[in-house]
Design a protein around this motif. Structure first.
Motif, mmCIF file in Angstrom:
data_model
loop_
_atom_site.group_PDB
_atom_site.id
_atom_site.type_symbol
_atom_site.label_atom_id
_atom_site.label_comp_id
_atom_site.label_asym_id
_atom_site.label_seq_id
_atom_site.Cartn_x
_atom_site.Cartn_y
_atom_site.Cartn_z
ATOM 1 N N VAL A 172 43.721 30.105 42.010
ATOM 2 C CA VAL A 172 43.751 28.805 41.321
ATOM 3 C C VAL A 172 45.049 28.620 40.535
ATOM 4 O O VAL A 172 45.643 27.558 40.539
ATOM 5 N N GLU A 177 40.123 22.506 25.097
ATOM 6 C CA GLU A 177 39.833 21.077 24.928
ATOM 7 C C GLU A 177 38.946 20.769 23.714
ATOM 8 O O GLU A 177 37.861 20.194 23.868
ATOM 9 N N GLU A 198 35.137 25.792 26.095
ATOM 10 C CA GLU A 198 34.614 24.431 26.165
ATOM 11 C C GLU A 198 33.126 24.503 26.530
ATOM 12 O O GLU A 198 32.735 25.257 27.405
ATOM 13 N N GLN A 251 43.702 17.917 27.760
ATOM 14 C CA GLN A 251 43.989 16.931 28.791
ATOM 15 C C GLN A 251 44.605 15.697 28.123
ATOM 16 O O GLN A 251 45.399 14.986 28.734
ATOM 17 N N ARG A 289 46.190 17.578 34.234
ATOM 18 C CA ARG A 289 45.003 16.750 34.473
ATOM 19 C C ARG A 289 43.819 17.624 34.903
ATOM 20 O O ARG A 289 43.979 18.835 35.071
ATOM 21 N N ASN A 290 42.714 16.953 35.114
ATOM 22 C CA ASN A 290 41.496 17.608 35.585
ATOM 23 C C ASN A 290 41.772 18.553 36.737
ATOM 24 O O ASN A 290 42.371 18.140 37.717
ATOM 25 N N GLY A 291 41.300 19.770 36.631
ATOM 26 C CA GLY A 291 41.424 20.694 37.764
ATOM 27 C C GLY A 291 42.800 21.316 37.911
ATOM 28 O O GLY A 291 43.060 22.022 38.886
ATOM 29 N N TYR A 312 39.274 32.765 41.424
ATOM 30 C CA TYR A 312 37.872 33.181 41.539
ATOM 31 C C TYR A 312 37.686 33.860 42.897
ATOM 32 O O TYR A 312 37.738 33.187 43.929
ATOM 33 N N LEU A 318 39.742 32.891 46.007
ATOM 34 C CA LEU A 318 40.353 31.581 45.734
ATOM 35 C C LEU A 318 41.399 31.697 44.626
ATOM 36 O O LEU A 318 41.067 31.966 43.474
ATOM 37 N N GLY A 364 44.021 23.713 36.340
ATOM 38 C CA GLY A 364 43.951 25.166 36.180
ATOM 39 C C GLY A 364 44.044 25.615 34.730
ATOM 40 O O GLY A 364 44.258 26.798 34.440
ATOM 41 N N LYS A 365 43.825 24.697 33.807
ATOM 42 C CA LYS A 365 43.977 25.022 32.380
ATOM 43 C C LYS A 365 42.926 26.041 31.925
ATOM 44 O O LYS A 365 43.243 27.041 31.302
ATOM 45 N N THR A 366 41.659 25.741 32.233
ATOM 46 C CA THR A 366 40.584 26.657 31.813
ATOM 47 C C THR A 366 40.726 28.012 32.508
ATOM 48 O O THR A 366 40.504 29.061 31.895
ATOM 49 N N THR A 367 41.115 27.978 33.762
ATOM 50 C CA THR A 367 41.314 29.236 34.505
ATOM 51 C C THR A 367 42.402 30.076 33.829
ATOM 52 O O THR A 367 42.275 31.298 33.705
#
Ligand code: ATP
Length: 240
Positions: free
Chosen positions: A20, A165, A87, A197, A39-41, A15, A18, A43-46
């Motif tokens: 990711v 997800e 999501e 996840q 896990r959370n964060g 982004y 940044l 970078g899957k959605t990115t």
């Protein structure tokens, strides 16, 4: 060997300034489910947004049917055959089920008869949506809303279906139902890229697995590889 529908080669994105995800590579073949775990964060959605063309690639390449499409905008990728179920952005909750589908159809600019046949295809695949066609989408169960979102993406006859997800917030029996629908699509020849996840959910259906941690691929391979669970466990437990 079947040619990959999607190939992501050493892609770095994020982004603005940044970063990711770094050097992410993965492939999705027809009639295969590639699951991206992490896990959370992680970078899957990115990763998905970058593949969909919603985020620019800073370095690396994205290929569709072997052709570089790294700079092709999202709407053009949709036309080329990308289906993307984001999501929490799945449907218009205040509109009826059928309106949700019809709104999706308008954008495709098809002939009237073809519109009806695409609608019928979705209703045949998900009979519960036909039963509830007049109902406000927000009153559907979580699993039915997910099916509606997938149905919307299918209107376009995609060759690649990307799901972010799809199990989130659903009861286990409903997750199984949604995943069965996804497997059926895979068995019909669709290339599926599934972000999850929930490791067990993903491993039950995936053919290939890519494990992300802190924006990097820490493992990628077949979903039935020996010792895969231990590898994933390590990635999930590792300190960021
Ligand atoms: P989750 O399951 O929580 O969605 P994820 O693996 O999909 O996790 P991402 O959503 O890709 O992870 O987020 C990866 C990193 O990117 C996180 O550190 C997050 O804070 C950051 N990030 C996500 N969206 C934005 C944004 N719009 N602007 C800036 N940073 C973002």
């Amino acid at each position: 060997m079947v040619a990959d529908v999607l190939e992501v080669r050493s892609v770095t994105s994020g982004y603005g300034d940044l970063t990711v995800i770094r050097d992410v590579s993965l492939t999705v073949a027809p009639a295969q489910i590639t699951a991206v775990l992490g896990r959370n964060g992680a970078g899957k959605t990115t990763t998905l947004k970058t593949i969909a063309g919603l985020l620019p690639v800073n370095s690396g390449e994205v290929l569709f049917d072997g052709e570089p499409i790294t700079k092709v905008p999202a709407h053009a990728r949709r036309r080329m055959g990308f289906g993307y179920v984001q999501e929490n952005k799945r449907i218009f909750k205040k509109r009826a089920v059928e309106e949700n589908l019809v709104l999706g159809l308008y954008r495709l600019g098809l002939a009237r008869a073809e519109e009806q046949s695409r609608l019928d295809e979705v209703y045949t695949r998900f009979p519960i949506l036909a039963e509830r066609r007049k109902q406000t989408a927000g009153y559907l169960s979580g699993g039915q809303q997910q099916m509606l979102a997938i149905g919307q993406a299918l209107l376009n006859h995609p060759r690649l279906l990307m799901l972010d997800e799809p199990s989130t917030g659903l009861a286990p029996s409903i997750v199984a139902e949604v995943m069965q629908a996804v497997q059926r699509l895979r068995d019909e020849g669709l290339a599926v890229l599934l972000i999850e996840q929930a490791v067990d959910t993903a491993l039950r259906v995936a053919d290939r697995v890519v494990v992300l941690d802190v924006g990097k691929v820490v493992h990628s391979g077949s979903a039935d590889e020996d010792g895969l669970r231990a590898i994933i466990q390590d990635a999930y437990m590792a300190a960021p």
